[in-house]
Design an enzyme around this catalytic site. Structure first.
Site, mmCIF file in Angstrom:
data_model
loop_
_atom_site.group_PDB
_atom_site.id
_atom_site.type_symbol
_atom_site.label_atom_id
_atom_site.label_comp_id
_atom_site.label_asym_id
_atom_site.label_seq_id
_atom_site.Cartn_x
_atom_site.Cartn_y
_atom_site.Cartn_z
ATOM 1 N N GLY A 46 -7.008 87.756 -34.167
ATOM 2 C CA GLY A 46 -6.264 89.119 -34.064
ATOM 3 C C GLY A 46 -4.889 88.566 -34.040
ATOM 4 O O GLY A 46 -4.367 87.626 -33.752
ATOM 5 N N GLN A 51 4.031 90.250 -32.084
ATOM 6 C CA GLN A 51 3.842 89.055 -32.296
ATOM 7 C C GLN A 51 4.690 88.322 -33.630
ATOM 8 O O GLN A 51 5.127 87.292 -33.597
ATOM 9 C CB GLN A 51 2.530 88.491 -32.341
ATOM 10 C CG GLN A 51 1.546 88.624 -31.069
ATOM 11 C CD GLN A 51 0.424 88.186 -31.191
ATOM 12 O OE1 GLN A 51 -0.670 88.908 -31.673
ATOM 13 N NE2 GLN A 51 -0.007 86.755 -30.890
ATOM 14 N N LEU A 93 -1.986 83.503 -30.253
ATOM 15 C CA LEU A 93 -1.362 82.761 -31.396
ATOM 16 C C LEU A 93 0.335 82.796 -30.853
ATOM 17 O O LEU A 93 1.084 81.850 -31.183
ATOM 18 C CB LEU A 93 -1.092 83.346 -32.738
ATOM 19 C CG LEU A 93 -2.699 83.191 -33.340
ATOM 20 C CD1 LEU A 93 -2.625 84.144 -34.705
ATOM 21 C CD2 LEU A 93 -3.120 81.865 -33.721
ATOM 22 N N HIS A 134 -7.322 92.772 -25.919
ATOM 23 C CA HIS A 134 -6.342 91.572 -25.971
ATOM 24 C C HIS A 134 -4.977 92.138 -26.946
ATOM 25 O O HIS A 134 -3.954 92.059 -26.423
ATOM 26 C CB HIS A 134 -6.690 90.475 -26.426
ATOM 27 C CG HIS A 134 -5.833 89.117 -26.563
ATOM 28 N ND1 HIS A 134 -5.826 88.179 -26.059
ATOM 29 C CD2 HIS A 134 -4.641 89.107 -27.608
ATOM 30 C CE1 HIS A 134 -4.922 87.332 -26.396
ATOM 31 N NE2 HIS A 134 -4.229 87.613 -27.204
ATOM 32 N N GLU A 135 -5.221 92.843 -28.159
ATOM 33 C CA GLU A 135 -4.218 93.140 -29.089
ATOM 34 C C GLU A 135 -3.789 94.453 -28.531
ATOM 35 O O GLU A 135 -2.592 94.374 -28.680
ATOM 36 C CB GLU A 135 -4.885 93.365 -30.385
ATOM 37 C CG GLU A 135 -5.693 92.085 -31.151
ATOM 38 C CD GLU A 135 -4.694 91.084 -31.089
ATOM 39 O OE1 GLU A 135 -3.394 90.889 -30.940
ATOM 40 O OE2 GLU A 135 -5.258 89.855 -30.700
ATOM 41 N N HIS A 138 -1.212 93.481 -26.271
ATOM 42 C CA HIS A 138 0.165 93.135 -26.751
ATOM 43 C C HIS A 138 1.230 94.248 -27.080
ATOM 44 O O HIS A 138 2.467 94.233 -27.011
ATOM 45 C CB HIS A 138 -0.088 92.313 -28.035
ATOM 46 C CG HIS A 138 -0.304 91.053 -28.019
ATOM 47 N ND1 HIS A 138 0.505 89.954 -27.395
ATOM 48 C CD2 HIS A 138 -1.539 90.275 -28.385
ATOM 49 C CE1 HIS A 138 0.031 88.891 -27.595
ATOM 50 N NE2 HIS A 138 -1.236 88.982 -28.170
HETATM 51 NI NI NI Z 1 -2.647 87.455 -28.708
#
Ligand code: NI
Length: 171
Positions: A46, A51, A93, A134-135, A138
């Site tokens: 993902g 990011q 990541l 999770h995404e 972000h």
């Molecule tokens: Ni992440």
């Protein structure tokens, strides 16, 4: 398509809130395809636009396998409902080399726009449900380490610079 540079903790862009996408134009579609390529190259399951330094509400996810990819491109994703509880080990990541168990819902119903602008509703459970949470975190400027207990977060902050050094020595 192009691979974009992934921002790493503690880059301040990772703790900012991303803006909704008003219009899915050529630039956003390019961003989406670049994010897909960047995620697969990493490799990761993902990736959220902050990011790669872009504060727009776009995520990509693929919790499938190499043989059976299940690519999701989601613009303006929202969690409509969530239920259950799980505690899976997560990584990110943007926080390379660090993994921790995070408590989350194990079922979600989400709504998002496809790259062509149509809205889609989807239910997800298990790892895919975790990936959506999770995404989407972000996009709200929240990393998985922000969801740890204050004790564990303190340990992370103390230990992480050394983990990063080791990571960079391996490259
Ligand atoms: Ni992440």
């Amino acid at each position: 398509m192009a691979i974009r540079a992934i921002r790493h903790y503690p880059d301040p862009v990772l703790s900012q809130r991303a803006r909704p996408v008003d219009c899915i134009d050529a630039q956003i579609r390019q961003l989406i395809e670049d994010m897909v390529e960047t995620m697969y190259a990493a490799p990761g399951v993902g990736l959220a636009a902050p990011q790669v330094g872009v504060l727009q509400r776009v995520i990509v996810i693929d919790c499938g396998s190499k043989e059976r990819p299940e690519l999701i491109r989601a613009v303006n994703p929202q969690i409509l409902a969530q239920a259950g509880e799980c505690c899976e080990e997560e990584g990110c990541l943007s926080v390379p080399g660090y993994y921790a168990h995070v408590r989350r819902s194990d079922w979600v119903r989400v709504r998002y726009q496809l790259p062509d602008g149509r809205w889609r509703e989807q239910e997800a459970e298990g790892l895919l449900a975790v990936a959506f949470q999770h995404e989407i975190d972000h996009l709200d400027g929240r990393l998985f380490v922000d969801r740890l207990s204050s004790l564990k977060k303190g340990i992370f902050r103390k230990k992480y610079p050394r983990i990063r050094e080791q990571q960079q020595e391996q490259l």
